[in-house]
Write a protein that holds these residues in place. Structure first.
Motif, PDB file in Angstrom:
ATOM      1  N   GLU A  74       0.831  -1.205   0.000  1.00  0.00           N
ATOM      2  CA  GLU A  74       0.000   0.000   0.000  1.00  0.00           C
ATOM      3  C   GLU A  74       0.867   1.257   0.000  1.00  0.00           C
ATOM      4  O   GLU A  74       0.557   2.236  -0.692  1.00  0.00           O
ATOM      5  CB  GLU A  74      -0.923  -0.002   1.215  1.00  0.00           C
ATOM      6  N   MET A  75       1.949   1.230   0.773  1.00  0.00           N
ATOM      7  CA  MET A  75       2.825   2.396   0.817  1.00  0.00           C
ATOM      8  C   MET A  75       3.482   2.636  -0.537  1.00  0.00           C
ATOM      9  O   MET A  75       3.581   3.784  -0.986  1.00  0.00           O
ATOM     10  CB  MET A  75       3.888   2.219   1.904  1.00  0.00           C
ATOM     11  N   LYS A  76       3.918   1.575  -1.214  1.00  0.00           N
ATOM     12  CA  LYS A  76       4.513   1.735  -2.539  1.00  0.00           C
ATOM     13  C   LYS A  76       3.489   2.276  -3.530  1.00  0.00           C
ATOM     14  O   LYS A  76       3.799   3.142  -4.357  1.00  0.00           O
ATOM     15  CB  LYS A  76       5.067   0.406  -3.025  1.00  0.00           C
ATOM     16  N   ALA A  77       2.251   1.777  -3.446  1.00  0.00           N
ATOM     17  CA  ALA A  77       1.205   2.256  -4.343  1.00  0.00           C
ATOM     18  C   ALA A  77       0.896   3.726  -4.072  1.00  0.00           C
ATOM     19  O   ALA A  77       0.724   4.520  -5.011  1.00  0.00           O
ATOM     20  CB  ALA A  77      -0.052   1.410  -4.193  1.00  0.00           C
ATOM     21  N   LYS A  79       2.954   5.939  -2.788  1.00  0.00           N
ATOM     22  CA  LYS A  79       4.096   6.720  -3.254  1.00  0.00           C
ATOM     23  C   LYS A  79       4.023   6.911  -4.764  1.00  0.00           C
ATOM     24  O   LYS A  79       4.242   8.020  -5.271  1.00  0.00           O
ATOM     25  CB  LYS A  79       5.397   5.997  -2.875  1.00  0.00           C
ATOM     26  N   GLN A  80       3.690   5.838  -5.474  1.00  0.00           N
ATOM     27  CA  GLN A  80       3.570   5.938  -6.928  1.00  0.00           C
ATOM     28  C   GLN A  80       2.443   6.874  -7.325  1.00  0.00           C
ATOM     29  O   GLN A  80       2.581   7.666  -8.251  1.00  0.00           O
ATOM     30  CB  GLN A  80       3.348   4.545  -7.537  1.00  0.00           C
ATOM     31  N   ASP A  81       1.307   6.803  -6.614  1.00  0.00           N
ATOM     32  CA  ASP A  81       0.198   7.714  -6.902  1.00  0.00           C
ATOM     33  C   ASP A  81       0.603   9.162  -6.680  1.00  0.00           C
ATOM     34  O   ASP A  81       0.270  10.046  -7.470  1.00  0.00           O
ATOM     35  CB  ASP A  81      -1.014   7.383  -6.017  1.00  0.00           C
ATOM     36  N   ILE A  82       1.338   9.404  -5.598  1.00  0.00           N
ATOM     37  CA  ILE A  82       1.778  10.774  -5.318  1.00  0.00           C
ATOM     38  C   ILE A  82       2.726  11.250  -6.409  1.00  0.00           C
ATOM     39  O   ILE A  82       2.613  12.376  -6.897  1.00  0.00           O
ATOM     40  CB  ILE A  82       2.444  10.847  -3.926  1.00  0.00           C
ATOM     41  N   LEU A  83       3.661  10.394  -6.794  1.00  0.00           N
ATOM     42  CA  LEU A  83       4.593  10.788  -7.854  1.00  0.00           C
ATOM     43  C   LEU A  83       3.860  11.032  -9.163  1.00  0.00           C
ATOM     44  O   LEU A  83       4.168  11.986  -9.886  1.00  0.00           O
ATOM     45  CB  LEU A  83       5.668   9.707  -8.046  1.00  0.00           C
ATOM     46  N   ASP A  84       2.887  10.182  -9.479  1.00  0.00           N
ATOM     47  CA  ASP A  84       2.139  10.365 -10.721  1.00  0.00           C
ATOM     48  C   ASP A  84       1.290  11.622 -10.661  1.00  0.00           C
ATOM     49  O   ASP A  84       1.172  12.352 -11.647  1.00  0.00           O
ATOM     50  CB  ASP A  84       1.245   9.153 -10.987  1.00  0.00           C
ATOM     51  N   THR A  85       0.704  11.896  -9.513  1.00  0.00           N
ATOM     52  CA  THR A  85      -0.187  13.047  -9.374  1.00  0.00           C
ATOM     53  C   THR A  85       0.582  14.358  -9.465  1.00  0.00           C
ATOM     54  O   THR A  85       0.148  15.303 -10.114  1.00  0.00           O
ATOM     55  CB  THR A  85      -0.938  12.983  -8.028  1.00  0.00           C
ATOM     56  N   THR A  86       1.712  14.438  -8.817  1.00  0.00           N
ATOM     57  CA  THR A  86       2.458  15.700  -8.793  1.00  0.00           C
ATOM     58  C   THR A  86       3.442  15.808  -9.935  1.00  0.00           C
ATOM     59  O   THR A  86       4.148  16.801 -10.038  1.00  0.00           O
ATOM     60  CB  THR A  86       3.220  15.838  -7.462  1.00  0.00           C
ATOM     61  N   SER A  87       3.519  14.813 -10.761  1.00  0.00           N
ATOM     62  CA  SER A  87       4.432  14.775 -11.904  1.00  0.00           C
ATOM     63  C   SER A  87       5.873  14.921 -11.479  1.00  0.00           C
ATOM     64  O   SER A  87       6.688  15.490 -12.194  1.00  0.00           O
ATOM     65  CB  SER A  87       4.091  15.876 -12.912  1.00  0.00           C
ATOM     66  N   LEU A  88       6.182  14.482 -10.308  1.00  0.00           N
ATOM     67  CA  LEU A  88       7.558  14.520  -9.845  1.00  0.00           C
ATOM     68  C   LEU A  88       8.221  13.203 -10.196  1.00  0.00           C
ATOM     69  O   LEU A  88       7.633  12.146 -10.083  1.00  0.00           O
ATOM     70  CB  LEU A  88       7.625  14.709  -8.330  1.00  0.00           C
ATOM     71  N   LYS A  89       9.413  13.307 -10.607  1.00  0.00           N
ATOM     72  CA  LYS A  89      10.210  12.131 -10.852  1.00  0.00           C
ATOM     73  C   LYS A  89      11.209  12.028  -9.706  1.00  0.00           C
ATOM     74  O   LYS A  89      11.613  13.039  -9.144  1.00  0.00           O
ATOM     75  CB  LYS A  89      10.954  12.223 -12.201  1.00  0.00           C
TER      76      LYS A  89
END
Length: 112
Positions: A74-77, A79-89
């Motif tokens: 869940e934490m990895k998911a 984190k991925q959602d946050i990265l995808d949402t904010t467009s941060l790499k």
């Protein structure tokens, strides 16, 4: 368990016959058999209870490990959602949008 042979049993029987006499020996043997049966049943019930507890501990440990793995997923998911949402790499600065590769500029004067 005790490694008692036939000769030892015969000796114990003869001593019991001499000490108790022929009248009380059958009752004493019956009483000893009942006590031995009770002791065996007690040991077996204790053994079964310990085995159940050990099994329950293993089940609890497995459930705990599964919960930890699920939380990690869940934490990895998240984190991925946050990265995808904010467009941060990963490695980019917060507050700045991630740089997207620009198409190569085409020459206005092509060479023949």
């Amino acid at each position: 368990m005790f490694d008692i042979g036939f000769t030892e049993l015969l000796l114990v029987g003869l001593v019991a016959l001499v000490v108790l006499g022929p009248e009380r020996l059958p009752g004493a043997v019956r009483t000893a058999g009942l006590w031995i049966g009770r002791i065996k049943r007690s040991f077996n019930s204790i053994k079964a209870e310990v085995e159940r507890e050990i099994g329950a501990d293993e089940i609890r440990r497995q459930l705990h490990n599964e919960r930890i793995l699920e939380l990690e997923r869940e934490m990895k998911a998240m984190k991925q959602d946050i990265l995808d949402t904010t467009s941060l790499k990963p490695g980019s600065e917060p507050g700045k949008p991630a740089e997207t590769p620009q198409p190569a500029a085409q020459d206005k004067n092509p060479q023949p």
